[in-house]
Enzyme design. Structure first.
Site, PDB file in Angstrom:
ATOM      1  N   LYS A 176      52.444 -28.408 -13.287  1.00 39.88           N
ATOM      2  CA  LYS A 176      51.967 -27.172 -13.939  1.00 39.88           C
ATOM      3  C   LYS A 176      50.619 -27.530 -14.559  1.00 39.88           C
ATOM      4  O   LYS A 176      50.544 -28.076 -15.653  1.00 39.88           O
ATOM      5  CB  LYS A 176      52.974 -26.755 -15.017  1.00 39.88           C
ATOM      6  CG  LYS A 176      52.999 -25.278 -15.374  1.00 39.88           C
ATOM      7  CD  LYS A 176      51.696 -24.687 -15.847  1.00 39.88           C
ATOM      8  CE  LYS A 176      51.329 -25.009 -17.268  1.00 39.88           C
ATOM      9  NZ  LYS A 176      49.958 -24.563 -17.608  1.00 39.88           N
ATOM     10  N   GLU A 179      45.856 -23.683 -16.996  1.00 40.10           N
ATOM     11  CA  GLU A 179      45.400 -22.432 -16.386  1.00 40.10           C
ATOM     12  C   GLU A 179      43.880 -22.293 -16.451  1.00 40.10           C
ATOM     13  O   GLU A 179      43.303 -21.414 -15.832  1.00 40.10           O
ATOM     14  CB  GLU A 179      46.090 -21.220 -17.034  1.00 40.10           C
ATOM     15  CG  GLU A 179      45.949 -21.079 -18.536  1.00 40.10           C
ATOM     16  CD  GLU A 179      46.981 -21.881 -19.340  1.00 40.10           C
ATOM     17  OE1 GLU A 179      47.151 -23.092 -19.063  1.00 40.10           O
ATOM     18  OE2 GLU A 179      47.591 -21.308 -20.258  1.00 40.10           O
ATOM     19  N   SER A 229      47.678 -30.924 -26.439  1.00 35.77           N
ATOM     20  CA  SER A 229      47.442 -31.015 -27.887  1.00 35.77           C
ATOM     21  C   SER A 229      48.743 -31.394 -28.611  1.00 35.77           C
ATOM     22  O   SER A 229      49.841 -31.172 -28.099  1.00 35.77           O
ATOM     23  CB  SER A 229      46.916 -29.681 -28.396  1.00 35.77           C
ATOM     24  OG  SER A 229      47.858 -28.668 -28.100  1.00 35.77           O
ATOM     25  N   CYS A 284      40.465 -37.277 -24.513  1.00 35.60           N
ATOM     26  CA  CYS A 284      41.405 -37.732 -25.546  1.00 35.60           C
ATOM     27  C   CYS A 284      41.047 -39.131 -26.018  1.00 35.60           C
ATOM     28  O   CYS A 284      41.519 -39.586 -27.050  1.00 35.60           O
ATOM     29  CB  CYS A 284      42.815 -37.732 -25.009  1.00 35.60           C
ATOM     30  SG  CYS A 284      43.010 -38.883 -23.661  1.00 35.60           S
TER      31      CYS A 284
HETATM   32  P1  NAD Z   1      46.972 -27.619 -24.616  1.00 32.72           P
HETATM   33  O1  NAD Z   1      47.995 -28.245 -25.479  1.00 32.72           O
HETATM   34  O2  NAD Z   1      46.389 -26.307 -25.024  1.00 32.72           O
HETATM   35  O3  NAD Z   1      47.574 -27.369 -23.138  1.00 32.72           O
HETATM   36  C1  NAD Z   1      48.242 -28.382 -22.430  1.00 32.72           C
HETATM   37  C2  NAD Z   1      49.256 -27.738 -21.488  1.00 32.72           C
HETATM   38  O4  NAD Z   1      50.211 -27.014 -22.270  1.00 32.72           O
HETATM   39  C3  NAD Z   1      48.625 -26.732 -20.524  1.00 32.72           C
HETATM   40  O5  NAD Z   1      49.211 -26.900 -19.258  1.00 32.72           O
HETATM   41  C4  NAD Z   1      48.969 -25.388 -21.144  1.00 32.72           C
HETATM   42  O6  NAD Z   1      49.138 -24.376 -20.185  1.00 32.72           O
HETATM   43  C5  NAD Z   1      50.288 -25.656 -21.854  1.00 32.72           C
HETATM   44  N1  NAD Z   1      50.470 -24.830 -23.047  1.00 32.72           N
HETATM   45  C6  NAD Z   1      49.478 -24.327 -23.847  1.00 32.72           C
HETATM   46  N2  NAD Z   1      50.036 -23.619 -24.855  1.00 32.72           N
HETATM   47  C7  NAD Z   1      51.382 -23.694 -24.695  1.00 32.72           C
HETATM   48  C8  NAD Z   1      52.495 -23.159 -25.432  1.00 32.72           C
HETATM   49  N3  NAD Z   1      52.320 -22.434 -26.528  1.00 32.72           N
HETATM   50  N4  NAD Z   1      53.741 -23.451 -24.996  1.00 32.72           N
HETATM   51  C9  NAD Z   1      53.926 -24.201 -23.898  1.00 32.72           C
HETATM   52  N5  NAD Z   1      52.908 -24.708 -23.156  1.00 32.72           N
HETATM   53  C10 NAD Z   1      51.655 -24.460 -23.548  1.00 32.72           C
HETATM   54  O7  NAD Z   1      45.834 -28.713 -24.377  1.00 32.72           O
HETATM   55  P2  NAD Z   1      44.430 -28.538 -23.674  1.00 32.72           P
HETATM   56  O8  NAD Z   1      43.539 -27.747 -24.555  1.00 32.72           O
HETATM   57  O9  NAD Z   1      44.599 -28.096 -22.263  1.00 32.72           O
HETATM   58  O10 NAD Z   1      43.947 -30.056 -23.607  1.00 32.72           O
HETATM   59  C11 NAD Z   1      43.306 -30.694 -24.665  1.00 32.72           C
HETATM   60  C12 NAD Z   1      44.284 -31.477 -25.503  1.00 32.72           C
HETATM   61  O11 NAD Z   1      44.961 -32.435 -24.721  1.00 32.72           O
HETATM   62  C13 NAD Z   1      43.609 -32.276 -26.610  1.00 32.72           C
HETATM   63  O12 NAD Z   1      44.390 -32.169 -27.774  1.00 32.72           O
HETATM   64  C14 NAD Z   1      43.607 -33.692 -26.083  1.00 32.72           C
HETATM   65  O13 NAD Z   1      43.560 -34.705 -27.057  1.00 32.72           O
HETATM   66  C15 NAD Z   1      44.902 -33.710 -25.361  1.00 32.72           C
HETATM   67  N6  NAD Z   1      44.918 -34.783 -24.371  1.00 32.72           N
HETATM   68  C16 NAD Z   1      45.642 -35.893 -24.679  1.00 32.72           C
HETATM   69  C17 NAD Z   1      45.669 -36.943 -23.800  1.00 32.72           C
HETATM   70  C18 NAD Z   1      46.446 -38.189 -24.115  1.00 32.72           C
HETATM   71  O14 NAD Z   1      46.539 -39.034 -23.259  1.00 32.72           O
HETATM   72  N7  NAD Z   1      47.019 -38.337 -25.290  1.00 32.72           N
HETATM   73  C19 NAD Z   1      44.953 -36.865 -22.586  1.00 32.72           C
HETATM   74  C20 NAD Z   1      44.235 -35.717 -22.303  1.00 32.72           C
HETATM   75  C21 NAD Z   1      44.225 -34.675 -23.216  1.00 32.72           C
END
Ligand code: NAD
Length: 499
Positions: A176, A179, A229, A284
């Site tokens: 997944k 988006e 996140s 990240c």
């Molecule tokens: P995000 O948390 O908004 O989204 C991540 C995934 O979760 C997406 O597929 C999204 O569709 C889904 N999602 C979003 N809201 C949701 C909800 N309410 N319920 C269920 N699923 C939901 O993150 P992002 O903005 O796409 O990516 C950036 C974040 O990812 C930053 O916080 C970054 O630090 C983190 N990140 C961490 C690592 C790591 O290895 N720790 C690596 C890459 C990115």
């Protein structure tokens, strides 16, 4: 309805666009234009995708390791020869510059290469004569259907942290993607098909919270790898485990670079620029805070500022150093931290708002920003910004710097810059962070080691790829064997004891 192309699901080896389905916009961040729509799954789509994956798993798990390896090897060859196409897709939806997109693909490809050695990684153990006439051995078997839920910032690399090993170990995968930039996943699905992976072993389910919740609670999903996140990572971990799934959920970060007075300040300045502003800070493992042990701060800021002036911000297809942010909303949120910094009494040394860019006026631009004397009570310091904003915090000693880092909520990556081996050794022993660089600003481990942080940066006990990745995607069995000989002992209702 628009006439824009629609990014579909990939289920059972073909593109699927359900009738009348919900969709979301996909932007080209350098143009600031909506260029595509992406389908958003409903529960019925989740059910169809997981059923297809589960059926595929039942035969894929029986395919020999030799045949699985040859498919993965073929995938690696195709990826290597066609990665330019994938990089273009990433730049067009994420905005990162082409070189950086190629960089993330090559780091993902390393995990594919690691997975080519699956025959060795899946080896069990054998102990002979553990009791008289008894032997024991262990085997590693696949878990079943593994769901991968990935963030926008690495649309190719982050899924590749997981799926090569999951597939090599005999699982089926439902990816997944974010988006915001879903096309890379569909491109990868087609490549798997070309490599000879049976239909259904790799599924792409596009969507939002509905798709994620459907996967977290579906009885035929066995394992969840999430990256995103921290609030969502915590939610995914709690919901997935409450439904009996094995979950690894990697969360957000706020990475510090500790600069000791003896460090090579030119190396530090280059590293701060690369790790602070590469991919517009949307990594990240980006460095977000430079912790300068005095008296180095003034000289270091001068060197960083000089270098910032040379950066070309613009469309990632034009050979620029730094591209736009992923959406207008994210750009505005990141820019808002500059106002917070001013309100909280920090010094904005370089303000990235209104920067001149080599790109279209409508793009989601924010230039590199440097903020000095950031109070550690400010939201600029405490929150993950995820943009090209680098903070400087001045401290009086090594110990103060280490305490500052250890008091933070996150524990993803960190670095120390020094020429003092003793200080570096103390740093790596005392710091409460999962990935550490010594004079290395972005210490992303190679594929045979495991990637993951501590504290709010990882929920669950298993990191991505390397030995921990193999363990996550396998279940162990221990088999105790006795081949009958003339001395077998008859009935004994006591608990088995070894003799
Ligand atoms: P995000 O948390 O908004 O989204 C991540 C995934 O979760 C997406 O597929 C999204 O569709 C889904 N999602 C979003 N809201 C949701 C909800 N309410 N319920 C269920 N699923 C939901 O993150 P992002 O903005 O796409 O990516 C950036 C974040 O990812 C930053 O916080 C970054 O630090 C983190 N990140 C961490 C690592 C790591 O290895 N720790 C690596 C890459 C990115």
């Amino acid at each position: 309805m628009t006439n824009l192309p629609v990014v579909p699901h990939w289920i059972g080896g073909k593109e699927v666009t359900p009738e009348g389905t919900r969709t979301a916009p996909v932007f080209d961040p350098a143009l600031g234009e909506e260029t595509k729509r992406v389908v958003l799954a409903e529960q019925t789509d989740v059910d169809v995708a997981v059923k297809s994956a589960h059926e595929a798993y039942r035969s894929w798990r029986d395919v020999s390791l030799a045949k699985r390896t040859s498919v993965i090897f073929k995938f690696r060859e195709l990826l290597d020869s066609r990665k330019g196409e994938l990089a273009e897709l990433i730049t067009a939806e994420h905005g990162k510059v082409l070189d950086d997109a190629l960089g993330e693909i090559s780091r993902g490809q390393e995990v594919v290469e690691y997975a080519c050695g699956i025959t060795a990684h899946l080896r069990g153990h054998f102990s002979e004569q553990i009791s008289t006439g008894f032997d024991i051995h262990s085997v590693n078997q696949p878990v079943g259907v593994a769901a991968i839920i990935s963030p926008f910032n690495f649309p190719a690399m982050v899924p590749m942290w997981f799926f090569p090993i999951a597939i090599a170990a005999g699982n089926a995968v439902v990816l997944k993607p974010s988006e915001k930039d879903p096309s890379a996943a569909i491109w990868i699905a087609k490549l798997w098909q070309e490599a000879g992976l049976p239909d259904g072993v790799f599924t792409v389910l596009n969507g939002d919270k509905v798709a994620v919740d459907g996967l977290l609670t579906h009885p035929q999903v066995d394992a969840i790898s999430f990256v995103g996140s921290t609030p969502i990572a915590r939610y995914v971990y709690e919901t997935g485990t409450a439904h009996g799934k094995r979950v690894q959920a990697l969360g957000g970060a706020k990475n510090h670079m500790l600069v000791l007075p003896d460090a090579d300040l030119d190396l530090v300045a280059d590293s701060a620029i690369n790790a602070g502003f590469g991919s517009a800070g949307e990594r990240c493992m980006a460095i977000s805070v430079v912790v300068a042990v005095e008296p180095v701060a003034d000289e270091l800021i001068e060197k960083i500022t000089e270098r910032m002036g040379t950066l070309r911000v613009g469309d990632g297809r034009r050979g620029c150093d730094m591209g736009p942010l992923v959406t207008q909303a994210h750009r505005d949120k990141v820019a808002g931290y500059i106002d917070v910094a001013i309100e909280d009494g920090a010094d904005v040394v370089v303000d990235g708002r209104g920067i001149e860019v080599d790109g279209e006026a409508g793009g989601f631009w924010l230039g590199p920003t440097l903020i000095d004397k950031v109070p550690t009570s400010s939201r600029v310091y405490t929150e993950e910004i995820f943009g090209p904003v680098l903070s400087i915090v001045r401290v009086a000693s090594f110990d103060e710097g280490v305490d500052l880092i250890n008091n933070g909520a996150f524990g993803n990556g960190t670095a120390v810059f020094t020429n003092d081996g003793g200080a570096a050794r103390r740093f790596q022993r005392e710091i409460e962070v999962g990935m550490i660089g010594v004079n290395v600003p972005i210490p992303v481990p190679i594929a045979s080691y495991s990637f993951g942080g501590w504290k709010e940066s990882l929920f669950g006990d298993t990191k991505a790829h390397g030995a921990e990745g193999v363990r996550f995607f396998t279940r162990q069995k221990a088999i105790t064997t006795r081949w009958l000989d003339p001395s077998h002992g008859g009935i004994n209702l006591g608990f088995p004891q070894n003799d």
